[in-house]
Design an enzyme around this catalytic site. Sequence first.
Site, PDB file in Angstrom:
ATOM      1  NE  ARG A   1      -2.601   1.027   3.504  1.00 27.05           N
ATOM      2  CZ  ARG A   1      -3.301   0.753   4.605  1.00 27.05           C
ATOM      3  NH1 ARG A   1      -4.542   0.299   4.500  1.00 27.05           N
ATOM      4  NH2 ARG A   1      -2.789   0.915   5.798  1.00 27.05           N
TER       5      ARG A   1
ATOM      6  CE  LYS B   1      -2.811   4.717   6.990  1.00 26.39           C
ATOM      7  NZ  LYS B   1      -4.273   4.657   7.205  1.00 26.39           N
TER       8      LYS B   1
ATOM      9  CD  GLU C   1     -12.106   5.530   4.041  1.00 24.97           C
ATOM     10  OE1 GLU C   1     -11.703   4.833   4.987  1.00 24.97           O
ATOM     11  OE2 GLU C   1     -11.350   6.136   3.276  1.00 24.97           O
TER      12      GLU C   1
HETATM   13  C1  LIG Z   1      -5.357   3.921   7.399  1.00 26.23           C
HETATM   14  C2  LIG Z   1      -6.771   4.186   6.993  1.00 26.23           C
HETATM   15  C3  LIG Z   1      -7.785   3.224   7.154  1.00 26.23           C
HETATM   16  C4  LIG Z   1      -7.575   1.901   7.859  1.00 26.23           C
HETATM   17  O1  LIG Z   1      -6.677   1.071   7.207  1.00 26.23           O
HETATM   18  P1  LIG Z   1      -6.036  -0.171   8.000  1.00 26.23           P
HETATM   19  O2  LIG Z   1      -5.096  -0.744   7.021  1.00 26.23           O
HETATM   20  O3  LIG Z   1      -7.118  -1.094   8.345  1.00 26.23           O
HETATM   21  O4  LIG Z   1      -5.373   0.401   9.213  1.00 26.23           O
HETATM   22  C5  LIG Z   1      -9.056   3.526   6.694  1.00 26.23           C
HETATM   23  N1  LIG Z   1      -9.329   4.707   6.118  1.00 26.23           N
HETATM   24  C6  LIG Z   1      -8.395   5.663   5.950  1.00 26.23           C
HETATM   25  C7  LIG Z   1      -8.756   6.936   5.305  1.00 26.23           C
HETATM   26  C8  LIG Z   1      -7.078   5.432   6.378  1.00 26.23           C
HETATM   27  O5  LIG Z   1      -6.162   6.382   6.215  1.00 26.23           O
END
Ligand SMILES: *Cc1c(COP(=O)(O)O)cnc(C)c1O
Length: 341
Positions: free
Chosen positions: A82, A185, A221
């Site tokens: 990722r 991210k 989200e």
């Molecule tokens: C990091 C994140 C998540 C959760 O991802 P995980 O891999 O489960 O920790 C969900 N939404 C957003 C916007 C994120 O930045």
Amino acid sequence: MERPNIDWSNLSFGYMPTDVNVRCTYKDGAWGELRLTTDANISLHMAATCLHYGQEAFEGLKAFMGQDGKIRLFRLDENAKRLQSSSRGIMMAEFPEDKFREACLLAVKENLRFVPPFESGASLYLRPLIIGTSPQVGVKPAAEYEFILFVTPVGPYFKGGFKTTPFVLMREYDRAAPFGTGVYKVGGNYAASLRAGERAHELGYSNIFYLDAKEKKYIDECGAANFFGIKGNTYITPKSTSILPSITNKSLMELAADMGMTVERRPIAVEELAELDEAGACGTAAVISPIERIDDYDEKKSYVFSKDGKPGPISEKLYNRLRAIQYGLEEDKFGWITIVE
Ligand SMILES: *Cc1c(COP(=O)(O)O)cnc(C)c1O
């Protein structure tokens, strides 16, 4: 090994200094060797692209001390991939997967005394990040990058036990746009979400609930976490071009399928909330944060999932199974765990 004097069970999700952090520099088209440093500061050119044009991406994962004394890292290959995808998304150099793995293992091993004991329910949080460091005034990607990985112990998310909290749905805020950077991210998405998050907290909610930015019809989200719902024997989670692919959500989908449930990943219209038996937000921080109710701020109505503050039975089962795998209490039949040797 001399353990620091820390009240492990009462740690928050904050920053605490540890012994060393890992660095790696990208220069002349290649990544160098991993380095260890005790320095928590970085020296940066004032025209670095991360300061002006947001070239920054990060990851978050945890190391867990098991009852058997082994330290487990959860799905770090997924975090490595990722971070590469996020880097491609904002035109940064991609950090190689094997180097990522090596950096995670090194950071944990060199900070062993900060891995919280099994009984505390706490864990060691790993925060890898990449920034564009070379000077640039015209808008284009940097030529040089820095990878940094630090660790910090974090407390158990649910101090008073696994329980539900209220969320608020507001249409006046968006976190990310379709085909924008929502799937990466990157720090910029978090900056874009701060106002909405603060507003939700001021109103007494644990977090904000976003609809899709274009049509305001579908669930996107909740805060910086993915959404899932349980409807009968089905696990449902939204599909959109602005959702960050959560590794926790991916794992919960696999566990739900393993438990004989149907898994659906598709657009979920906001009205469908009324048909769900259980709802939750999921991510590395909490695994599952079960939702008590979602108040629709604009339409003045509520979708209630729990009347007594207790999470639903399926959310609870999924949560317990994932935690059991992370702490080595359940066999890792999916191959999710890396043991720190
Ligand atoms: C990091 C994140 C998540 C959760 O991802 P995980 O891999 O489960 O920790 C969900 N939404 C957003 C916007 C994120 O930045």
